[in-house]
Design a protein around this motif. Structure first.
Motif, PDB file in Angstrom:
ATOM      1  N   LYS A   1       0.812  -1.219   0.000  1.00 35.46           N
ATOM      2  CA  LYS A   1       0.000   0.000   0.000  1.00 35.46           C
ATOM      3  C   LYS A   1       0.847   1.272   0.000  1.00 35.46           C
ATOM      4  CE  LYS A   1      -3.971  -2.069   2.410  1.00 35.46           C
ATOM      5  NZ  LYS A   1      -4.909  -1.928   3.545  1.00 35.46           N
ATOM      6  N   ILE A   2       2.141   1.127   0.220  1.00 38.63           N
ATOM      7  CA  ILE A   2       3.016   2.297   0.237  1.00 38.63           C
ATOM      8  C   ILE A   2       3.401   2.634  -1.202  1.00 38.63           C
ATOM      9  CG2 ILE A   2       5.165   3.284   1.102  1.00 38.63           C
ATOM     10  CD1 ILE A   2       5.102   1.214   3.354  1.00 38.63           C
ATOM     11  N   THR A   3       3.158   3.860  -1.603  1.00 38.50           N
ATOM     12  CA  THR A   3       3.512   4.309  -2.952  1.00 38.50           C
ATOM     13  C   THR A   3       4.612   5.362  -2.854  1.00 38.50           C
ATOM     14  OG1 THR A   3       1.906   6.111  -2.965  1.00 38.50           O
ATOM     15  CG2 THR A   3       1.132   3.942  -3.704  1.00 38.50           C
TER      16      THR A   3
ATOM     17  N   THR B   1      -2.164   5.347   4.310  1.00 29.25           N
ATOM     18  CA  THR B   1      -1.646   5.323   2.943  1.00 29.25           C
ATOM     19  C   THR B   1      -2.728   5.770   1.954  1.00 29.25           C
ATOM     20  OG1 THR B   1      -2.182   2.961   2.943  1.00 29.25           O
ATOM     21  CG2 THR B   1       0.123   3.562   3.296  1.00 29.25           C
ATOM     22  N   PHE B   2      -2.291   6.012   0.720  1.00 28.91           N
ATOM     23  CA  PHE B   2      -3.202   6.433  -0.351  1.00 28.91           C
ATOM     24  C   PHE B   2      -2.636   5.897  -1.664  1.00 28.91           C
ATOM     25  CE2 PHE B   2      -4.631   9.248  -3.716  1.00 28.91           C
ATOM     26  CZ  PHE B   2      -5.965   9.455  -3.404  1.00 28.91           C
ATOM     27  N   PRO B   3      -3.452   5.353  -2.568  1.00 30.40           N
ATOM     28  CA  PRO B   3      -4.921   5.385  -2.585  1.00 30.40           C
ATOM     29  C   PRO B   3      -5.610   4.243  -1.837  1.00 30.40           C
ATOM     30  CG  PRO B   3      -4.120   4.479  -4.646  1.00 30.40           C
ATOM     31  CD  PRO B   3      -2.895   4.879  -3.868  1.00 30.40           C
ATOM     32  N   TYR B   4      -4.871   3.239  -1.419  1.00 32.49           N
ATOM     33  CA  TYR B   4      -5.494   2.130  -0.680  1.00 32.49           C
ATOM     34  C   TYR B   4      -5.185   2.339   0.792  1.00 32.49           C
ATOM     35  CZ  TYR B   4      -7.287  -2.694  -0.214  1.00 32.49           C
ATOM     36  OH  TYR B   4      -8.042  -3.809   0.093  1.00 32.49           O
ATOM     37  N   GLY B   5      -6.195   2.780   1.534  1.00 32.04           N
ATOM     38  CA  GLY B   5      -5.980   3.091   2.936  1.00 32.04           C
ATOM     39  C   GLY B   5      -6.146   1.899   3.848  1.00 32.04           C
TER      40      GLY B   5
ATOM     41  N   GLY C   1     -12.533   6.552  -4.771  1.00 31.64           N
ATOM     42  CA  GLY C   1     -12.911   5.156  -4.816  1.00 31.64           C
ATOM     43  C   GLY C   1     -13.095   4.536  -3.443  1.00 31.64           C
ATOM     44  N   PHE C   2     -13.627   3.339  -3.445  1.00 34.11           N
ATOM     45  CA  PHE C   2     -13.946   2.600  -2.215  1.00 34.11           C
ATOM     46  C   PHE C   2     -12.713   2.440  -1.327  1.00 34.11           C
ATOM     47  CE2 PHE C   2     -17.359  -0.439  -0.749  1.00 34.11           C
ATOM     48  CZ  PHE C   2     -16.729  -0.871   0.416  1.00 34.11           C
ATOM     49  N   ALA C   3     -11.625   1.899  -1.898  1.00 32.24           N
ATOM     50  CA  ALA C   3     -10.429   1.617  -1.098  1.00 32.24           C
ATOM     51  C   ALA C   3      -9.821   2.887  -0.527  1.00 32.24           C
ATOM     52  CB  ALA C   3      -9.398   0.869  -1.945  1.00 32.24           C
ATOM     53  N   SER C   4      -9.953   3.994  -1.247  1.00 33.25           N
ATOM     54  CA  SER C   4      -9.343   5.237  -0.780  1.00 33.25           C
ATOM     55  C   SER C   4     -10.218   5.986   0.222  1.00 33.25           C
ATOM     56  CB  SER C   4      -9.041   6.157  -1.969  1.00 33.25           C
ATOM     57  OG  SER C   4     -10.228   6.695  -2.512  1.00 33.25           O
ATOM     58  N   ARG C   5     -11.474   5.585   0.369  1.00 31.30           N
ATOM     59  CA  ARG C   5     -12.381   6.263   1.296  1.00 31.30           C
ATOM     60  C   ARG C   5     -12.688   5.423   2.541  1.00 31.30           C
ATOM     61  NH1 ARG C   5     -14.544  10.768  -0.514  1.00 31.30           N
ATOM     62  NH2 ARG C   5     -16.218  10.668   1.037  1.00 31.30           N
ATOM     63  N   PHE C   6     -12.270   4.169   2.531  1.00 34.63           N
ATOM     64  CA  PHE C   6     -12.639   3.259   3.613  1.00 34.63           C
ATOM     65  C   PHE C   6     -12.127   3.761   4.959  1.00 34.63           C
ATOM     66  CE2 PHE C   6     -13.225  -0.428   6.116  1.00 34.63           C
ATOM     67  CZ  PHE C   6     -14.015  -1.341   5.427  1.00 34.63           C
ATOM     68  N   CYS C   7     -10.858   4.161   5.003  1.00 37.69           N
ATOM     69  CA  CYS C   7     -10.291   4.578   6.281  1.00 37.69           C
ATOM     70  C   CYS C   7     -10.996   5.817   6.830  1.00 37.69           C
ATOM     71  CB  CYS C   7      -8.793   4.832   6.128  1.00 37.69           C
ATOM     72  SG  CYS C   7      -7.956   5.177   7.690  1.00 37.69           S
ATOM     73  N   SER C   8     -11.377   6.732   5.950  1.00 42.35           N
ATOM     74  CA  SER C   8     -12.078   7.927   6.427  1.00 42.35           C
ATOM     75  C   SER C   8     -13.415   7.563   7.048  1.00 42.35           C
ATOM     76  CB  SER C   8     -12.266   8.926   5.281  1.00 42.35           C
ATOM     77  OG  SER C   8     -13.200   8.460   4.323  1.00 42.35           O
ATOM     78  N   SER C   9     -14.035   6.489   6.558  1.00 41.34           N
ATOM     79  CA  SER C   9     -15.273   6.004   7.164  1.00 41.34           C
ATOM     80  C   SER C   9     -15.027   5.546   8.600  1.00 41.34           C
ATOM     81  CB  SER C   9     -15.840   4.851   6.338  1.00 41.34           C
ATOM     82  OG  SER C   9     -16.733   4.069   7.094  1.00 41.34           O
ATOM     83  N   ILE C  10     -13.938   4.836   8.792  1.00 41.52           N
ATOM     84  CA  ILE C  10     -13.614   4.334  10.129  1.00 41.52           C
ATOM     85  C   ILE C  10     -13.294   5.488  11.077  1.00 41.52           C
ATOM     86  CG2 ILE C  10     -11.966   2.906  11.419  1.00 41.52           C
ATOM     87  CD1 ILE C  10     -11.681   1.199   8.863  1.00 41.52           C
ATOM     88  N   VAL C  11     -12.516   6.452  10.579  1.00 42.37           N
ATOM     89  CA  VAL C  11     -12.149   7.610  11.395  1.00 42.37           C
ATOM     90  C   VAL C  11     -13.396   8.416  11.777  1.00 42.37           C
ATOM     91  CG1 VAL C  11     -10.913   9.826  11.353  1.00 42.37           C
ATOM     92  CG2 VAL C  11      -9.816   7.745  10.473  1.00 42.37           C
ATOM     93  N   LYS C  12     -14.265   8.626  10.817  1.00 49.09           N
ATOM     94  CA  LYS C  12     -15.507   9.359  11.097  1.00 49.09           C
ATOM     95  C   LYS C  12     -16.375   8.592  12.086  1.00 49.09           C
ATOM     96  CE  LYS C  12     -19.576  11.323   8.792  1.00 49.09           C
ATOM     97  NZ  LYS C  12     -20.286  11.497   7.492  1.00 49.09           N
ATOM     98  N   SER C  13     -16.485   7.268  11.906  1.00 42.00           N
ATOM     99  CA  SER C  13     -17.316   6.448  12.790  1.00 42.00           C
ATOM    100  C   SER C  13     -16.763   6.381  14.200  1.00 42.00           C
ATOM    101  CB  SER C  13     -17.444   5.031  12.214  1.00 42.00           C
ATOM    102  OG  SER C  13     -18.092   5.055  10.963  1.00 42.00           O
ATOM    103  N   ALA C  14     -15.454   6.608  14.339  1.00 39.92           N
ATOM    104  CA  ALA C  14     -14.842   6.621  15.674  1.00 39.92           C
ATOM    105  C   ALA C  14     -15.025   7.962  16.366  1.00 39.92           C
ATOM    106  CB  ALA C  14     -13.353   6.300  15.560  1.00 39.92           C
TER     107      ALA C  14
END
Length: 677
Positions: A441-443, A513-517, A539-552
Motif C-alpha cells: 500500500k506504500i507508494t 496510505t493512499f490510494p489504498y488506505g 474510490g472505495f479503497a481510498s475512502r474506507f479509512c475515512s469512514s472508520i475515522v468518522k465512525s470513531a
C-alpha cells in the motif's frame, strides 16, 4: 501399485482382452486411450491404470510411449497414488525429455507434496533447456516460468519471483497472468515505478494485466477500477454453460413468519482480518429472523479460535473447498439460500465462478472486497455513506445500500499486555508516527509525504510494519536519498495478533496510505486509542479509512488534500495539547461510537436483507448496469497513462467527460447512467 478391484463381468472381459492385446503389441495407443477415457469417465480409474500399466510395459519401443506414461500419471493422480504419478511422469520424460506438459505436471506434483524447491528445480530445468525457443516449446516454457514465479512469490522469494515472471511477460506480453503477479510482487517490494514497460512490453500491456486489488493500491480511479473489474469477471467466470445456469425463483418469506436464509461465502472465516470483523456479526444475528449458512472456501484449519467461534453460532457450516465451482453452486441451490453474500470479491482464494451460476435469488457484495464487482450477477453492494456518498453510486454496477459503518469490529478480541517503547525497540521520547499497513500500500508519493513530515518534525521517527530485510533496507535507502536519516525508520516484526494490538497504542499518530488506505488496521489502531490521519479519494479503497475515522468520532483527522495531510501531521506532532485532546475524545467515545456499535450494525444488515428479499419477491431486484464498460476501460487506460495521483471529483469527471465527448465525435456513444447522460 497393487489394484484390488471388483468390476462387472463385461468390464473384466473388456480389460482382459485389452491387456492381452497390449502384451502382444496389437492394441494401438489410440484404442488404449479411448478405452481408458471411457472407463475414467465412468469413474473406473483402476481399470484405466491397469491398462496403462500393461501397455507401457509391453510397448516400450513405441514412439508414443511418452504419451501413454503421461496419461498413466494423470490416472494415478486421480487414484491418489502420488508416488506412482511421479514415477510415470519421470518415465514419460525419459522417453521424451522435452515433453513440456510432463515437466509442468511433475513440478505441480512435487509442489502438491510440499516440495516447493524441487518443483522450482523441475520447472527451471525445462526453462533452461528451452532457451532456443520454438512455437511448440513456448506454451510450456511460459507455464513453467509462471509456476516458478507463483511458488517463489508464495515462499516470499520476491526478487526471484519478479525475475521469473518478467521472463514470462517478455515471452508473451499479451498474456496477463504473469503481469498481474509481477506488479503485485513489485508493490510488495516497494519498487517504484511499479508499472513499467520495456523494448518488448508496452506500459499499456502491463496496465491491461494488472488485477483489481493491486490496481486499487496503484491508482484512485473508480471508473477504471469498475471497468477493470468488469473485464476481470469475464476472465475469471464468464458466461456459464446454459445447461447449468440457474434461474432462481424467490421463495415467499415476507410476512409469512419464516426465517430468511442467509449464506456467507468466504475463504477468510478464520483467524484473519475478515474473520475478526465478522465474528460478532454472526453471533448477533437474530435467529428468529434469519438462518445463517457459512460456505468456507479457504485453507484447512485446525484449532483456529475464530473459526471455532463462528461454527458455534452458525446454523449450518459447510466446507465447500473440495467441490468444483458447479458442485458448490449446486450445494447452495440445494440449501435454498435466499440472500447469498460474496465476502471475497476479487481477493485471494476467491471462487467467483460459483456466483456466475446464480445459485441464489439475491447475490450481495459485502465486507471483504473494497470495490464494485462489475458483474452481471452481483445485484447489491453494502457500504456506508462516507465510502459511497450520494452521487458516487455511478462508480458501482450494483445497487448501493447503506449501513452505519462499513467496518464491523470484534469487541471481544484478545489484547496482550502493553509493552514499553523500549521493549518494542523504539526510543522512549521521540514522537512516533506509525503505519501498520502492508508494504504493497506504500507508494512513491506517500513515502515522499512521510519524508516531508519527518523533515519538518526533527526528532520524530516512522514506525512501519516490516517486510523482508531487502525491502526494509530499500526504504531506508530511499529515506537517505530524501535527506532523512535512515536510522529514523523503524520496522515492527510480525507478532501474534493480541501482542500486535497491544503495541499499537504506544505510537503517537497513525499515518494512512493512499490510494489504498487502512481497513481493519485502522479500526485496530482507533480501538487501541491511536489517532489515524487519513486522506480520502474517490474510490472505495481510498475512502474506507475515512469512514472508520468518522465512525470513531474524530472526523477532524480526515484531510482534504495531500498538502493538508502533511500540514496536519506536522501540526499534531508540534501540538501535544491538541493531540491529547483528540486521544481523550477518542477514548471517551470508544464504547458508544458507530464503529463499535455492532448490535446496531447487525440490525441494519438484517433490515437490508429483508428489503432485498421484498424487492426480489415483487420483481424489483436491480439489474447491474454494465453499459459502456469497454469504452470506460479504454478511456480509463488513457487516463491512467497520465499518472495523476490525487484529483478532486469535479476535475476527475471532467477529464472523463472530455474524452467521452471526443469518442462521441468519432462514433456516437450510447447514453448511460454515469457520465454520458
Amino acid at each position: 501399485m497393487v489394484i484390488h478391484t471388483a468390476f462387472a463381468p463385461e468390464q473384466n472381459a473388456q480389460l482382459a482382452t485389452a491387456l492381452e492385446k497390449s502384451r502382444r503389441q496389437q492394441l494401438s495407443l489410440l484404442d488404449a486411450l479411448q478405452l481408458a477415457e471411457r472407463w475414467s469417465a465412468a469413474g473406473q480409474f483402476a481399470l484405466s491404470a491397469e491398462l496403462y500399466k500393461t501397455w507401457t510395459a509391453f510397448n516400450d519401443q513405441s514412439p508414443l510411449l511418452h504419451l501413454a506414461f503421461f496419461n498413466y500419471s494423470v490416472t494415478l493422480k486421480q487414484l491418489g497414488d502420488t508416488a506412482g504419478a511421479v514415477n510415470a511422469l519421470k518415465a514419460a520424460l525419459k522417453a521424451q525429455p522435452m515433453m513440456g506438459q510432463a515437466h509442468i505436471n511433475l513440478g505441480r506434483t512435487y509442489e502438491d507434496s510440499g516440495l516447493g524447491a524441487q518443483a522450482i528445480q523441475q520447472w527451471r530445468s525445462y526453462v533452461d533447456s528451452t532457451a532456443e525457443i520454438t512455437p511448440d516449446k513456448s506454451v510450456h516454457r511460459l507455464m513453467a516460468l509462471q509456476h516458478i514465479g507463483r511458488v517463489m512469490e508464495g515462499a516470499g522469494l520476491l526478487e526471484d519471483a519478479e525475475n521469473a515472471l518478467w521472463q514470462a511477460i517478455e515471452l508473451r506480453p499479451d498474456k496477463p497472468e504473469a503481469g498481474q503477479h509481477w506488479i503485485s510482487v513489485r508493490q510488495h517490494q516497494c519498487k517504484w515505478p511499479v508499472v513499467q514497460g520495456s523494448e518488448y512490453v508496452t506500459k499499456r500491456q502491463m496496465l491491461d494485466s494488472i488485477s483489481p486489488l493491486p490496481l486499487a493500491c496503484y491508482a484512485d480511479d473508480p471508473l477504471y477500477q469498475m471497468a477493470k473489474a468488469f473485464r476481470y469477471f469475464k476472465m475469471l467466470a464468464g458466461r456459464p454453460d446454459a445447461a447449468h445456469l440457474n434461474k432462481p425463483v424467490p421463495r415467499k418469506k415476507v410476512g409469512t413468519g419464516q426465517r430468511l436464509r442467509i449464506g456467507y461465502v468466504s475463504s477468510d472465516l478464520r483467524d484473519h482480518a475478515v474473520g475478526f470483523a465478522l465474528s460478532e456479526v454472526l453471533e448477533l444475528h437474530d435467529k428468529a429472523s434469519v438462518e445463517v449458512y457459512a460456505y468456507y472456501i479457504g485453507e484447512p484449519r485446525t484449532n483456529d479460535a475464530t473459526q471455532n467461534r463462528m461454527k458455534a453460532v452458525i446454523d449450518v457450516w459447510r466446507d465447500i473447498t473440495p467441490l468444483s465451482d458447479l458442485d458448490a453452486a449446486k450445494q447452495i441451490m440445494a440449501d435454498e439460500i435466499d440472500i447469498l453474500i460474496d465476502v471475497n470479491g476479487y481477493t485471494k482464494l476467491a471462487r467467483t465462478k460459483i456466483f456466475s451460476y446464480r445459485p441464489a435469488p439475491v447475490i450481495v457484495n459485502f465486507c471483504g472486497y473494497p470495490g464494485t464487482m462489475a458483474s452481471p450477477v452481483h445485484q447489491y453492494i453494502i457500504a456506508d455513506e462516507q465510502i459511497i456518498p450520494p452521487g458516487n453510486e455511478l462508480y458501482y454496477t450494483e445497487k448501493v445500500l447503506h449501513i452505519p459503518c462499513n467496518q464491523p469490529v470484534d469487541r471481544k478480541r484478545a489484547i496482550g499486555a502493553r509493552p514499553t517503547r523500549t521493549e518494542a525497540g523504539l526510543p522512549e521520547n521521540a514522537f512516533v508516527f506509525a503505519c501498520f499497513n502492508g508494504m504493497q500500500k506504500i507508494t512513491a508519493p506517500v513515502f515522499a509525504r512521510w519524508m516531508a513530515i519527518l523533515t519538518a518534525t526533527p526528532g520524530s521517527i516512522l514506525w512501519l510494519l516490516g517486510g523482508s530485510d531487502i525491502v526494509n533496507q530499500r526504504l531506508r535507502d530511499l529515506a537517505k536519498s530524501a535527506g532523512v536519516d535512515p536510522a529514523r525508520i523503524y520496522f515492527a516484526s510480525k507478532v501474534a495478533n493480541p501482542n500486535h494490538l497491544a503495541r499499537i497504542a504506544i505510537a503517537d499518530l497513525f499515518l494512512d496510505t493512499f490510494p489504498y488506505g487502512a481497513h481493519s488496521t485502522a479500526s485496530d489502531a482507533l480501538t487501541m486509542g491511536l489517532p489515524v490521519l487519513t486522506l480520502p479519494g474517490k474510490g472505495f479503497a481510498s475512502r474506507f479509512c475515512s469512514s472508520i475515522v468518522k465512525s470513531a468520532g474524530i472526523p477532524e483527522l480526515i484531510c482534504a488534500s495531500p498538502e493538508d495531510y502533511v500540514r496536519k501531521a506536522v501540526a499534531l506532532a508540534n501540538d501535544k495539547t491538541e493531540l491529547a485532546r483528540i486521544r481523550t475524545s477518542l477514548q471517551a467515545q470508544r464504547d458508544t461510537c458507530a464503529l463499535r456499535d455492532i448490535p446496531r450494525l447487525v440490525r441494519r444488515l438484517e433490515e437490508l436483507y429483508w428489503q432485498m428479499q421484498g424487492e426480489r419477491e415483487r420483481g424489483d431486484t436491480p439489474v447491474p448496469d454494465l453499459s459502456n464498460m469497454e469504452m470506460y476501460y479504454e478511456i480509463g487506460s488513457e487516463v491512467m497513462m497520465t499518472e495523476v495521483e490525487f484529483e478532486d471529483e469535479a476535475a476527475y469527471r471532467k477529464r472523463y467527460r472530455d474524452r467521452i465527448s471526443a469518442w462521441h465525435d468519432f462514433h456516437p456513444v450510447p447514453t448511460d447512467t454515469r457520465l454520458w447522460t
